[in-house]
Design a protein around this motif. Structure first.
Motif, PDB file in Angstrom:
ATOM      1  N   UNK A   1       4.164  38.336  98.026  1.00 43.09           N
ATOM      2  CA  UNK A   1       5.498  38.866  98.283  1.00 43.09           C
ATOM      3  C   UNK A   1       6.548  38.229  97.372  1.00 43.09           C
ATOM      4  N   UNK A   2       6.368  36.967  97.048  1.00 46.00           N
ATOM      5  CA  UNK A   2       7.293  36.335  96.102  1.00 46.00           C
ATOM      6  C   UNK A   2       7.152  36.965  94.721  1.00 46.00           C
TER       7      UNK A   2
ATOM      8  N   UNK B   1       6.466  35.962 106.783  1.00 41.45           N
ATOM      9  CA  UNK B   1       7.803  36.579 106.759  1.00 41.45           C
ATOM     10  C   UNK B   1       8.931  35.556 106.811  1.00 41.45           C
ATOM     11  N   UNK B   2       8.618  34.357 107.329  1.00 38.54           N
ATOM     12  CA  UNK B   2       9.646  33.318 107.422  1.00 38.54           C
ATOM     13  C   UNK B   2       9.910  32.642 106.083  1.00 38.54           C
ATOM     14  N   UNK B   3       9.040  32.894 105.104  1.00 39.70           N
ATOM     15  CA  UNK B   3       9.132  32.183 103.827  1.00 39.70           C
ATOM     16  C   UNK B   3       9.646  33.048 102.680  1.00 39.70           C
ATOM     17  N   UNK B   4       9.756  34.358 102.878  1.00 43.84           N
ATOM     18  CA  UNK B   4      10.432  35.176 101.858  1.00 43.84           C
ATOM     19  C   UNK B   4      11.553  35.932 102.567  1.00 43.84           C
ATOM     20  N   UNK B   5      12.766  35.675 102.118  1.00 43.63           N
ATOM     21  CA  UNK B   5      13.947  36.164 102.814  1.00 43.63           C
ATOM     22  C   UNK B   5      14.829  36.993 101.892  1.00 43.63           C
ATOM     23  N   UNK B   6      15.750  37.767 102.469  1.00 45.69           N
ATOM     24  CA  UNK B   6      16.673  38.554 101.638  1.00 45.69           C
ATOM     25  C   UNK B   6      17.438  37.681 100.659  1.00 45.69           C
TER      26      UNK B   6
END
Length: 325
Positions: free
Chosen positions: A79-80, A122-127
């Motif tokens: 995701x990053x 989901x907690x490690x890639x944020x808007x």
């Protein structure tokens, strides 16, 4: 001596906490997880456009991946790297990227809570952090120019005029506009009822009409009565207008008007109408009700003003006028 009451930090059961499913993990691919996720989303009664946006966002992600992922291949780096791809290879703006990021976070959070994956990725890639820019809106002169280019001698041209009047006067969203029904238009009281199934918040609301819009709308409704359609805005064949048709018509009108520096869209009219409402003396609380927002912070975004607008407002309403007038 009173016994000290010890309370655990955080939210427990019954306080809105979401509990993780601790059953044995199910071995599924990412595509399988997404299908389960969409089955769940469809039970929430979401709007058709919202459901389609989930599918579209996932399709873009799949195109980036090029293939499905097995359970042990779903990692934070995937995701990053996708975020880096959107920003630095595709040139997507942070604001647009955030729409995709939020959707994917919602999906991956679901996967974690259902125990499809082991870690809360989901907690490690944020808007992404973005600047709080003033939302785009038209000037009164630009609205007049758009209207002046409408060819009222044709059915589609006159319909374009009606659409602009309704958008600017009622501040509705495009989806709410195309789902308006003739039976919900009350020209006597000057209001249109939006049904709960057609609004983003799933709550019905009444949007008022000004006298000018009532006159234009009455003429249009008289002209389209023979179609026998339940829909307010219809095609040549009397069918319900499509979302994309309205957007295309407005974009084409914007190009004719030479407004290449602004997006001529239903949402820009929503921003513009909100700003004009406040500048003409309206209060933010009634504006909130018309917009259909439950949170006043969203209303604040709609009525951001440029420095020039603030200057003009200050000249009109300067506190010193109370002293020296």
């Amino acid at each position: 001596m009173a016994k000290k009451v010890m309370r655990k930090l955080g939210r427990g059961k019954g306080a809105g906490a979401t509990q993780k499913n601790n059953q044995k993990p199910v071995n599924m691919s990412l595509n399988d997880m997404f299908e389960r996720f969409m089955l769940y989303k469809k039970t929430e009664g979401l709007a058709k456009d919202t459901i389609e946006s989930y599918y579209t966002t996932y399709r873009w992600f799949r195109e980036y991946l090029g293939s499905d992922l097995e359970r042990d291949e779903i990692t934070l780096d995937v995701f990053r790297d996708y975020i880096d791809f959107m920003l630095n290879e595709k040139g997507i703006s942070p604001v647009t990227a955030n729409v995709r990021i939020r959707t994917m976070r919602t999906f991956i959070r679901y996967c974690y809570l259902e125990n499809y994956i082991d870690f809360p990725i989901h907690e490690r890639f944020k808007p992404l952090k973005t600047k709080q820019d003033t939302l785009e809106s038209f000037t009164p002169q630009e609205v007049k120019k758009l209207l002046s280019l409408v060819d009222e001698s044709t059915y589609t041209g006159f319909r374009d005029k009606v659409i602009i009047y309704i958008l600017l006067d009622t501040l509705v969203r495009c989806r709410e506009l195309i789902n308006m029904k003739r039976e919900n238009v009350d020209l006597q009281t000057g209001a249109i009822k939006l049904e709960a199934s057609d609004t983003k918040t799933k709550k019905s609301r009444i949007v008022p009409l000004s006298a000018r819009t009532i006159r234009v709308l009455k003429e249009y409704m008289d002209e389209t009565e023979d179609f026998g359609s339940e829909w307010l805005l219809v095609t040549y064949e009397g069918e319900q207008m499509a979302n994309n048709t309205i957007r295309y018509r407005l974009t084409e009108l914007g190009e004719k008007a030479g407004l290449t520096n602004k997006r001529v869209s239903p949402h820009t009219f929503r921003h513009t109408g909100s700003l004009f409402y406040i500048m003409n003396g309206g209060d933010p609380f009634s504006l909130q009700k018309i917009l259909g927002h439950s949170d006043m912070s969203m209303v604040r975004k709609y009525i951001q003003m440029t420095d020039d607008t603030v200057k003009r407002q200050h000249n009109t309403f300067s506190p010193l006028k109370s002293v020296f007038n």
